[in-house]
Design an enzyme around this catalytic site. Structure first.
Site, PDB file in Angstrom:
ATOM      1  N   PHE A 199       0.854  -1.186   0.000  1.00 26.60           N
ATOM      2  CA  PHE A 199       0.000   0.000   0.000  1.00 26.60           C
ATOM      3  C   PHE A 199       0.886   1.230   0.000  1.00 26.60           C
ATOM      4  CE2 PHE A 199      -2.573   3.173   2.365  1.00 26.60           C
ATOM      5  CZ  PHE A 199      -3.805   3.080   1.724  1.00 26.60           C
ATOM      6  N   GLU A 207      -0.029   4.067  10.723  1.00 23.05           N
ATOM      7  CA  GLU A 207      -1.495   4.132  10.641  1.00 23.05           C
ATOM      8  C   GLU A 207      -2.045   5.264  11.521  1.00 23.05           C
ATOM      9  OE1 GLU A 207      -2.396   2.366   8.349  1.00 23.05           O
ATOM     10  OE2 GLU A 207      -1.455   0.405   8.370  1.00 23.05           O
ATOM     11  N   PHE A 211      -5.600  20.730  13.169  1.00 24.68           N
ATOM     12  CA  PHE A 211      -4.581  20.329  12.199  1.00 24.68           C
ATOM     13  C   PHE A 211      -4.072  21.514  11.381  1.00 24.68           C
ATOM     14  CE2 PHE A 211      -6.778  16.231  12.848  1.00 24.68           C
ATOM     15  CZ  PHE A 211      -5.683  15.450  13.169  1.00 24.68           C
TER      16      PHE A 211
END
Length: 386
Positions: A131, A365, A385
Site C-alpha cells: 500500500f 497508521e 490540524f
C-alpha cells in the site's frame, strides 16, 4: 500452548466456532511462528515461508468488508489479529496490509476485472501486495503527497516516491496513491513495470522481521485498467486505513498479553533473597496494573467489534481504540522489560522485541498525537490540524 489473558471471562461468551478458530491461530503461532521469529528478527528478514499457512488460515480474507458480508465476524477477525501479533508485529502487519490495505480497496473500489485477477491471487498468498501512501515528506499529512499522475494516451504516467512501505520489496503489486487532476486516485502498479523500483530500508531497530521498502516511480506508465475506478479521493485511501487500524487495536492486545504472560511466569520462578519475585508488593502492584490495562483494552476492542458488526462504527472510534490499545501495549512491554531485569534486553525473552515493534505500531497508521487531534476535532467541531 499459550492460554491467553482473560481476567473478565470475556471469551467464555463467544461462540464455540470463534474460540476454536482462535485456538487454531494460537497453535499456529506457538508451533510455527515463535520457533523461527527470533532468528528472522535478528537478521532482519520476513518469514515468507509462513505466507501459505496464513492464507490457509484465512488471515487475508477474514476482515474484508464492503460488498458481501465478511466471512468472519468482527470479533473473530480481531482475535485472529491478536494472536498473530502475539507472535510478532511483522505477521499481523503483513496480514493487515494484504487484506485491509490491498484486498479491501480492490474489493471496494476496484473494477470487476481487477477483482477477478487479483483477489484470488492475494487471498491464496500466490501474490503479495503493498500500500503506497506514505512519502518521505508526508506521513501524518497524506494530502500533502507529491506523487502525481497524468493521463497519457490510453493509460497513465506516474511520478513520485513512497517511503516506509510494508511488503514493499516483496510485493507483486503495489497500490499507489497519486494526485490526478487535483484528486487522489489509486493505481495498481505491478512488479517489473519499467521505471518502478523497490528498495529495502535497512538499519531498522524496530519491525526487523517485517519487509519495509521505499518505492520509486520514475516516469512509470500503466494501462487505463490499472486505476481503481471507484476510488475518487483521499477519503477512500483513509477508509482503507480504518480497516487496518481496527486490526491493530486488537493486535496490540496480543503483544501486551505476550509480555504479561512472560513476566508473570518469570517473577513466579525467579528467586531473590529466598523468595520469588512475585511475592514482592511492588511486583504484584505492577502485575495488577498491567492486567487492568489489558482488560480495559479487551473490553474496548469488544465494543468496537460490536459497533462494526452493527454498521455504526465511526472513524474516530477506531482512532480511540488504536490510540489507547497500542500505547497501553507499549507501556506493558516497557514494564515487562524492566521487571525482567538484565534478562529483558536479551532476545531469549520476547518483551524487548515486542517493545521495539510497538514503537513502530505506535507511529504507523496514524500517530498517537494525530489520533488525539482527530478525537479532539470530533468532540469540539474544531480542527487543530491547520
Amino acid at each position: 500452548m499459550f492460554k491467553g489473558i482473560d481476567y473478565y471471562d470475556i471469551e467464555n461468551d463467544l461462540p464455540r466456532a470463534t474460540r476454536q478458530l482462535r485456538d487454531t491461530i494460537r497453535s499456529f503461532v506457538d508451533r510455527e511462528v515463535l520457533p523461527v521469529i527470533r532468528e528472522h528478527y535478528r537478521v532482519g528478514t520476513f518469514p515468507r515461508q509462513l505466507v501459505p499457512r496464513l492464507a490457509e488460515l484465512g488471515a487475508f480474507t477474514a476482515g474484508l468488508t464492503g460488498g458481501d458480508r465478511p466471512p468472519l465476524d468482527s470479533v473473530t477477525y480481531g482475535l485472529l489479529m491478536q494472536e498473530l501479533e502475539r507472535g510478532d508485529s511483522a505477521l499481523r502487519s503483513f496480514a493487515s496490509v494484504q487484506g485491509a490495505l490491498v484486498m479491501y480497496p480492490i474489493r471496494a473500489f476496484g473494477s470487476k476485472a481487477q477483482q477477478e485477477r487479483w483477489l484470488p491471487l492475494l487471498a491464496s498468498g500466490r501474490a503479495i501486495g503493498c500500500f503506497g501512501l506514505t512519502e518521505p515528506g508526508g506521513g501524518s499529512d497524506p494530502a500533502a503527497m507529491s506523487t502525481w499522475a497524468e493521463k497519457q494516451g490510453d493509460g497513465y504516467r506516474l511520478q513520485g516516491y513512497k517511503m516506509w512501505i510494508t511488503n514493499g520489496t516483496i510485493a507483486d503489486v503495489a497500490l499507489i496513491w497519486a494526485k490526478l487532476d487535483g484528486a487522489v486516485r489509486g493505481f495498481l502498479v505491478e512488479r517489473g513495470t519499467p521505471g518502478f523500483t523497490a528498495s529495502e530500508i535497512t538499519g531498522k531497530l524496530s519491525h526487523r522481521a517485517s519487509d519495509t521498502g521505499s518505492l520509486v516511480l520514475d516516469n512509470v506508465t500503466v494501462p487505463a485498467g490499472s486505476i481503481l475506478p471507484k476510488a475518487g479521493g483521499l477519503k477512500n485511501a483513509l477508509a482503507c486505513l480504518d480497516q487496518a487500524r481496527y486490526g491493530i487495536a486488537w493486535g496490540a492486545l496480543g503483544a501486551a498479553q505476550a509480555c504479561f504472560d512472560e513476566v508473570l511466569a518469570f517473577t513466579g520462578q525467579r528467586q531473590t533473597f529466598g523468595r520469588p519475585l512475585a511475592a514482592r508488593q511492588l511486583v504484584q502492584a505492577k502485575l495488577a496494573d498491567m492486567l487492568t490495562e489489558i482488560t480495559k483494552g479487551q473490553l474496548l476492542a469488544l465494543q468496537l467489534a460490536r459497533l462494526r458488526e452493527a454498521g455504526r462504527l465511526r472513524p474516530e472510534q477506531v482512532c480511540l481504540a488504536k490510540r489507547n490499545n497500542v500505547r497501553m501495549a507499549l507501556e506493558v512491554a516497557r514494564t515487562a522489560r524492566e521487571m525482567l531485569g538484565a534478562n529483558g534486553i536479551s532476545d531469549g525473552y520476547q518483551s524487548m522485541r515486542h517493545l521495539c515493534n510497538l514503537e513502530s505500531v505506535d507511529t504507523y497508521e496514524g500517530t498517537y498525537e494525530v489520533h488525539t487531534l482527530a478525537i479532539g476535532r470530533d468532540l469540539t467541531g474544531i480542527s487543530a490540524f491547520s
